[in-house]
Design a protein around this motif. Structure first.
Motif, short mmCIF file in Angstrom:
data_model
loop_
_atom_site.label_atom_id
_atom_site.label_comp_id
_atom_site.label_asym_id
_atom_site.label_seq_id
_atom_site.Cartn_x
_atom_site.Cartn_y
_atom_site.Cartn_z
N SER A 288 -0.44 -10.14 -12.70
CA SER A 288 -0.40 -10.02 -11.29
C SER A 288 0.37 -8.68 -10.84
N ARG A 289 1.17 -8.22 -11.71
CA ARG A 289 1.81 -6.73 -11.46
C ARG A 289 0.59 -5.76 -11.45
N GLU A 290 -0.43 -5.91 -11.84
CA GLU A 290 -1.80 -4.98 -11.86
C GLU A 290 -2.46 -5.11 -10.66
N LEU A 291 -2.30 -6.32 -9.84
CA LEU A 291 -3.01 -6.38 -8.55
C LEU A 291 -2.69 -5.19 -7.49
N LEU A 292 -3.79 -4.48 -6.99
CA LEU A 292 -3.68 -3.52 -5.93
C LEU A 292 -4.21 -3.96 -4.74
N THR A 293 -3.60 -3.24 -3.62
CA THR A 293 -4.26 -3.38 -2.28
C THR A 293 -5.58 -2.78 -1.93
N LEU A 294 -5.92 -2.83 -0.82
CA LEU A 294 -7.13 -2.16 -0.52
C LEU A 294 -7.13 -0.66 -0.46
N GLN A 295 -5.73 -0.16 -0.38
CA GLN A 295 -5.48 1.21 -0.64
C GLN A 295 -5.11 1.71 -2.09
N GLY A 296 -5.30 0.74 -3.17
CA GLY A 296 -5.09 1.02 -4.50
C GLY A 296 -3.62 1.05 -4.76
N GLN A 297 -2.78 0.40 -3.92
CA GLN A 297 -1.25 0.67 -4.26
C GLN A 297 -0.98 -0.85 -4.94
N ASN A 298 -0.08 -0.48 -6.03
CA ASN A 298 0.81 -1.50 -6.66
C ASN A 298 2.06 -2.19 -5.89
N ILE A 299 2.68 -3.12 -6.50
CA ILE A 299 4.01 -3.59 -5.77
C ILE A 299 4.94 -2.68 -5.34
N LEU A 300 5.38 -1.81 -6.29
CA LEU A 300 6.07 -0.39 -6.07
C LEU A 300 5.85 0.26 -5.11
N HIS A 301 4.60 0.61 -4.77
CA HIS A 301 4.26 1.40 -3.50
C HIS A 301 4.42 0.69 -2.42
N VAL A 302 3.90 -0.45 -2.17
CA VAL A 302 4.29 -1.47 -1.11
C VAL A 302 5.71 -1.69 -0.90
N ALA A 303 6.83 -1.81 -1.91
CA ALA A 303 7.82 -1.81 -1.60
C ALA A 303 8.68 -0.44 -1.13
N ALA A 304 8.10 0.55 -1.58
CA ALA A 304 8.44 1.89 -1.31
C ALA A 304 8.04 2.04 0.17
N LYS A 305 6.91 1.98 0.59
CA LYS A 305 6.44 2.04 2.07
C LYS A 305 7.24 1.34 2.88
N ASN A 306 7.62 -0.08 2.68
CA ASN A 306 8.49 -0.60 3.57
C ASN A 306 10.10 -0.54 3.64
N GLY A 307 10.44 0.28 2.69
CA GLY A 307 11.99 0.71 2.59
C GLY A 307 12.66 -0.67 1.99
N ARG A 308 12.39 -1.23 1.10
CA ARG A 308 12.83 -2.17 0.62
C ARG A 308 13.87 -2.05 -0.55
N THR A 309 15.09 -1.32 -0.37
CA THR A 309 15.95 -0.40 -1.13
C THR A 309 16.51 -1.41 -2.43
N LYS A 310 17.44 -2.49 -1.91
CA LYS A 310 17.72 -3.41 -3.08
C LYS A 310 16.45 -3.99 -3.94
#
Length: 595
Positions: A288-310
């Motif tokens: 499931s780590r390979e799953l992408l959003t409609l914008q082609g973003q992985n979970i690291l992209h999503v976490a970076a976008k939302n500022g989830r630092t820890k």
């Protein structure tokens, strides 16, 4: 036919607002105080049915104040009051159910009208049973269910069924009772339109209820909410990893389903920063780590976008996510690009310190992360984005090789923004420098200790021999001349083009920093002189002054030298002040909202 002497007064009387209901004061006082003798006497004197301004009957009031004797008397002699509703549509049974008073419920059910009011709904569409469940009175709810197990209850105006409310509160016995009896049950078609009990159990973190629902009706677990989310989405959104574990054990496919926004459960958890849930999903479904959003973003992209630092920092340490560190989305952006675009300096700093990150990668617009940050800096960027730019500069992030070519294609509008930005900076620094010049000039004529008024040293400073006075004079003099040079430099910059403004600002910033620091030291020295007789106060002045001077230097150094961070020495000078700023202000840059 006579004409009224004051027609306007008559019109006002005819158009006056409606008068609210009112209850006899003696009767109202007797009920609220629970004085049964006064109540009986007042009821005998009442000429009609008495209602309060909110249309409370005497039974409503007696129930609200839990005066059991009066309730018992009314239910025996005046049972028709049980069916009356107040302004909000509540019967006395609604009020008793909200209060969770089993004795009141028993008294009200002594009336001949008891069966007819069980299904009565108030303005919110709640029956007495709904109210008992909403307010967490399990015993009262059980009593009301037992009064008529064959009664069908509809959902309230919020779409909540009895089963939903019981599941939300975690009442396992009542959930089982509702599932095994006709009471409160809805058809599958109705459940599609209303809130699912499965989601209620998840939101209430009630694993026991979840197990009962799976045992009794597995089809309800496949229902989606209005956002297109399944139960695992719901559990992931509240970091209920125990629920995620249970649901994925039952139906692993849930992890791969997407909502209307293209988010799978692991993306939801990543956007919220719920590391335990992310680990739980990966444990059951490692791919499931390979799953992408409609914008082609992985979970690291999503976490970076939302500022989830820890959580992002922890995810970087997970070996199974190593291949995602430099992965590009649909626009060619890596997680570093995304963190830069959304201005999350702590995440950018974490990525820049990771040797696996390829900081020079370009997106589809041929821009590196630093190019993106510098585009923001050409306008009045937020402090968060300035910190992000600083994080890239102190780490030596590269620009794209064709940066100059790209910048040459910028529109006149972009140049106008840049010029306006420089003018704003010039005006601010010019104002501060003028104030520093004024302050230091005045300090030169109001020196600590004053001047000698007698010969042979008339006009000489009284504290001339003291070291701190000499320190004051030197610092004040340098500060004044530095600020004057800044003022003159920026005056020249006002009549020049963008390049001259840029050069003037590069010179003015460090000079203004020197002026501010030396002005602070001069103030500290003068204060020390005037309180030196009191040892503890003099030490306090020195300690506080030194602390704030160090803080001032730490804040000003990045502003002075980051523009020249191509030089390694300047990056080293700027790094530690930047880390201090990131520590102090970084916590205010987190974006806690789900996209």
């Amino acid at each position: 036919m006579s004409v009224p002497k004051n027609p306007s007064l008559l019109e006002e009387e005819e158009e006056s607002p409606e008068t609210a209901e009112s209850m006899e004061p003696e009767l109202y006082r007797a009920i609220t105080e629970g004085n049964i003798l006064e109540f009986v006497r007042a009821m005998q004197l009442a000429s009609c049915v008495q209602l309060s301004p909110q249309k409370h009957t005497v039974l409503h009031l007696a129930t609200s104040f839990a005066h059991h004797e009066i309730v018992k008397l009314l239910c025996k002699d005046l049972p028709f009051f049980l069916g009356d509703k107040n302004m909000k549509g509540d019967t006395a049974l609604h009020i008793a159910a909200r209060a969770g008073d089993s004795q009141l419920i028993s008294l009200l059910f002594q009336s001949d009208f008891r069966e007819s009011v069980l299904g009565e709904m108030n303005e919110d569409g709640n029956t007495a049973l709904h109210e008992a469940l909403r307010y967490g009175h399990e015993n009262v709810a059980r009593v009301l269910i037992d009064k008529n197990r064959d009664m069908m209850y509809s959902v309230n105006k919020e779409g909540q069924s009895l089963l939903y409310l019981a599941a939300e509160k975690g009442y396992e016995a009542i959930v089982r009772l509702l599932m095994d009896n006709p009471v409160g049950n809805c058809s599958a078609e109705r459940r599609l339109k209303n809130k699912s009990p499965v989601y209620a159990a998840i939101l209430g973190r009630n694993i026991g209820v979840l197990k009962i629902l799976w045992e009794k009706d597995q089809s309800s677990f496949h229902l989606r909410c209005d956002k297109g989310r399944n139960p695992v989405h719901c559990a992931a959104s509240v970091d209920y990893h125990e629920g995620v574990n249970y649901l994925l054990n039952k139906f692993c496919t849930f992890a791969y389903q997407k909502d209307k926004h293209g988010f799978s459960p692991i993306h939801i958890a990543s956007s919220k920063g719920y590391l335990n849930t992310i680990e739980e999903v990966l444990r059951h479904c490692p791919d499931s780590r390979e799953l992408l959003t409609l914008q082609g973003q992985n979970i690291l992209h999503v976490a970076a976008k939302n500022g989830r630092t820890k959580s992002f920092t922890s995810m970087l340490k997970m070996p199974e996510l190593e291949t995602l560190v430099n992965e590009r989305d649909g626009n060619g952006n890596t997680p570093l690009h995304i963190a830069t675009i959304h201005g999350h300096p702590k995440i950018v700093n974490s990525l820049m310190r990771d040797e696996r990150v390829k900081v020079g990668l370009q997106n589809k617009d041929d821009l590196t992360a630093l190019d993106i940050a510098e585009e923001y800096m050409e306008t009045m960027a937020s402090f968060r984005k300035r910190l992000t730019w600083m994080a890239l500069r102190v780490a030596g992030a590269p620009r794209a090789q064709n940066t100059k070519f790209t910048r040459s294609k910028k529109s006149k509008l972009g140049k106008q923004h840049k010029k306006k930005n420089y003018r704003d900076q010039v005006n601010i620094i010019l104002l501060v420098a003028t104030l520093v010049t004024t302050v230091t000039f005045n300090a030169g004529f109001t020196i600590p200790g004053g001047y000698n008024n007698s010969n042979p040293n008339q006009g000489i400073a009284t504290m001339l021999e003291k070291v701190k006075f000499q320190e004051f004079v030197i610092c004040d003099t340098i500060a004044m001349y530095s600020s004057i040079i800044v003022v003159v430099t920026l005056i020249w910059a006002q009549v020049g083009d963008i390049s001259s403004m840029h050069v003037a600002l590069k010179l003015a910033r460090p000079l203004l920093g020197i002026a501010l620091v030396l002005t602070s030291i001069a103030f500290m020295a003068s204060m020390y002189l005037v309180v030196s007789k009191l040892s503890w106060l003099a030490k306090f002045v020195m300690f506080m002054g030194s602390t704030f001077v160090i803080a001032l230097v730490a804040l000003f150094v990045p502003l002075c030298f980051l523009g020249s961070s191509n030089y390694l020495i300047f990056r080293y000078i700027s790094y530690y002040p930047f880390r201090l700023m990131l520590f102090v202000f970084g916590s205010y840059t987190e974006d806690d909202e789900l996209p």
